[in-house]
Scaffold this active site. Sequence first.
Site, PDB file in Angstrom:
ATOM      1  N   ASN A   1       0.871  -1.180   0.000  1.00 30.09           N
ATOM      2  CA  ASN A   1       0.000   0.000   0.000  1.00 30.09           C
ATOM      3  C   ASN A   1       0.906   1.228   0.000  1.00 30.09           C
ATOM      4  O   ASN A   1       1.477   1.572   1.031  1.00 30.09           O
ATOM      5  CB  ASN A   1      -0.889  -0.049   1.259  1.00 30.09           C
ATOM      6  N   TRP A   2       1.027   1.843  -1.177  1.00 29.00           N
ATOM      7  CA  TRP A   2       1.950   2.993  -1.278  1.00 29.00           C
ATOM      8  C   TRP A   2       1.388   4.238  -0.601  1.00 29.00           C
ATOM      9  O   TRP A   2       2.084   5.221  -0.451  1.00 29.00           O
ATOM     10  CB  TRP A   2       2.234   3.304  -2.761  1.00 29.00           C
ATOM     11  N   LYS A   3       0.115   4.208  -0.244  1.00 27.22           N
ATOM     12  CA  LYS A   3      -0.554   5.390   0.336  1.00 27.22           C
ATOM     13  C   LYS A   3      -0.340   6.595  -0.583  1.00 27.22           C
ATOM     14  O   LYS A   3      -0.289   6.423  -1.802  1.00 27.22           O
ATOM     15  CB  LYS A   3      -0.053   5.616   1.760  1.00 27.22           C
TER      16      LYS A   3
ATOM     17  N   HIS B   1      -9.396   1.142   5.061  1.00 27.92           N
ATOM     18  CA  HIS B   1      -8.107   1.339   5.730  1.00 27.92           C
ATOM     19  C   HIS B   1      -8.315   2.277   6.921  1.00 27.92           C
ATOM     20  O   HIS B   1      -9.122   3.206   6.848  1.00 27.92           O
ATOM     21  CB  HIS B   1      -7.082   1.926   4.749  1.00 27.92           C
TER      22      HIS B   1
ATOM     23  N   GLU C   1      -6.708   4.682   8.011  1.00 35.24           N
ATOM     24  CA  GLU C   1      -6.529   6.111   7.725  1.00 35.24           C
ATOM     25  C   GLU C   1      -7.800   6.696   7.113  1.00 35.24           C
ATOM     26  O   GLU C   1      -8.158   7.844   7.371  1.00 35.24           O
ATOM     27  CB  GLU C   1      -5.310   6.307   6.801  1.00 35.24           C
TER      28      GLU C   1
ATOM     29  N   GLU D   1      -5.235  -4.915  10.837  1.00 36.80           N
ATOM     30  CA  GLU D   1      -4.205  -3.905  11.024  1.00 36.80           C
ATOM     31  C   GLU D   1      -4.457  -3.137  12.318  1.00 36.80           C
ATOM     32  O   GLU D   1      -5.282  -2.210  12.341  1.00 36.80           O
ATOM     33  CB  GLU D   1      -4.222  -2.914   9.848  1.00 36.80           C
TER      34      GLU D   1
ATOM     35  N   GLY E   1       2.632   2.354  10.737  1.00 37.63           N
ATOM     36  CA  GLY E   1       3.566   3.463  10.540  1.00 37.63           C
ATOM     37  C   GLY E   1       4.264   3.911  11.809  1.00 37.63           C
ATOM     38  O   GLY E   1       4.890   4.968  11.845  1.00 37.63           O
TER      39      GLY E   1
ATOM     40  N   SER F   1       3.568  -2.026  10.359  1.00 34.57           N
ATOM     41  CA  SER F   1       5.016  -2.051  10.543  1.00 34.57           C
ATOM     42  C   SER F   1       5.650  -3.408  10.257  1.00 34.57           C
ATOM     43  O   SER F   1       6.571  -3.838  10.960  1.00 34.57           O
ATOM     44  CB  SER F   1       5.401  -1.565  11.951  1.00 34.57           C
TER      45      SER F   1
ATOM     46  N   GLY G   1       2.810  -1.112   4.286  1.00 39.88           N
ATOM     47  CA  GLY G   1       2.856   0.314   3.964  1.00 39.88           C
ATOM     48  C   GLY G   1       4.279   0.745   3.669  1.00 39.88           C
ATOM     49  O   GLY G   1       4.811   0.516   2.577  1.00 39.88           O
ATOM     50  N   GLY G   2       4.926   1.351   4.649  1.00 37.65           N
ATOM     51  CA  GLY G   2       6.255   1.942   4.462  1.00 37.65           C
ATOM     52  C   GLY G   2       7.259   1.039   3.762  1.00 37.65           C
ATOM     53  O   GLY G   2       7.970   1.477   2.850  1.00 37.65           O
TER      54      GLY G   2
HETATM   55  P1  PGA Z   1       2.913   0.305   7.647  1.00 38.94           P
HETATM   56  O1  PGA Z   1       1.444   0.500   7.054  1.00 38.94           O
HETATM   57  O2  PGA Z   1       3.450  -0.975   7.079  1.00 38.94           O
HETATM   58  O3  PGA Z   1       3.680   1.534   7.175  1.00 38.94           O
HETATM   59  O4  PGA Z   1       2.791   0.262   9.129  1.00 38.94           O
HETATM   60  C1  PGA Z   1       0.574  -0.583   6.914  1.00 38.94           C
HETATM   61  C2  PGA Z   1      -0.735  -0.113   6.336  1.00 38.94           C
HETATM   62  O5  PGA Z   1      -1.202   0.968   6.713  1.00 38.94           O
HETATM   63  O6  PGA Z   1      -1.349  -0.798   5.503  1.00 38.94           O
END
Ligand code: PGA
Length: 251
Positions: free
Chosen positions: A9-11, A95, A97, A167, A173, A212, A233-234
């Site tokens: 997930n590149w966000k 998600h 967010e 999640e 993050g 993470s 994500g990251g």
């Molecule tokens: P993260 O994000 O790996 O940067 O913690 C995961 C996500 O939000 O899908």
Amino acid sequence: MRTPLVAGNWKMNGSRAMATELMADVHAGLSGVSGVDVVICPPFVLVPQCSQAACGTSVAVGGQNLDTHEPGAFTGEIAAEMLIDAGCEYVIVGHSERRALYGETDELVAHKTRVAFTKGLVPIICVGETLEEREQGVTEEVVTRQLVAVLNEAGSEIFPRAIIAYEPVWAIGTGRTATDAQAQDVHALVRERLAGANSAAAESTRILYGGSVKPQNAAGLFSQPDIDGGLIGGASLKAEDFLGIIRAANS
Ligand code: PGA
């Protein structure tokens, strides 16, 4: 047997130059990896480019969100049809967010899930508790509530095609990961709840862990019996890290 799946997930990150490089590096690094499904979820504007780069490779592309309406006068939104037309097979829904920053309710997430599935996309449905909720001991209630909303609206028949991503919000993050056991406990709960609604599908539904995930902690998480891959994500923004996580899922 559930084929593990690792989704990046590149966000709201990336550029055309970055996408060119990352897609090429991921594709090159996947030679010899056959037992994992790999999905990249770039920002909307990079979807066509990533789909083109993924064409003829084992990588699939997904959106990060969708609108529930048919195409029409909905400024700023993207319909399922458009994602499919741009080359998406998957879409992330709910998600944390989007739930926290854009006010998406359980009902809206469930509606998005139904629309995505009906239109032919594979929804990756995110559930998870906040730190406050974990500390209050209501993780089970929260995750169950989020899941039940989806089951009520979209039906249990969307599984095993639909995918769930657990999640924990406090691990996203933050560099803080759930322990293998903490994650496994919630994954087992999710599978149990699914089995209550559709016992035939629960065993073959993939439940991803997100929060993470790094090459260093992926193997431990993925070795848990109910963890079938990750939503990353990251670490999905660096080919080397993303590939390390994919290899951990392949072993
Ligand atoms: P993260 O994000 O790996 O940067 O913690 C995961 C996500 O939000 O899908």
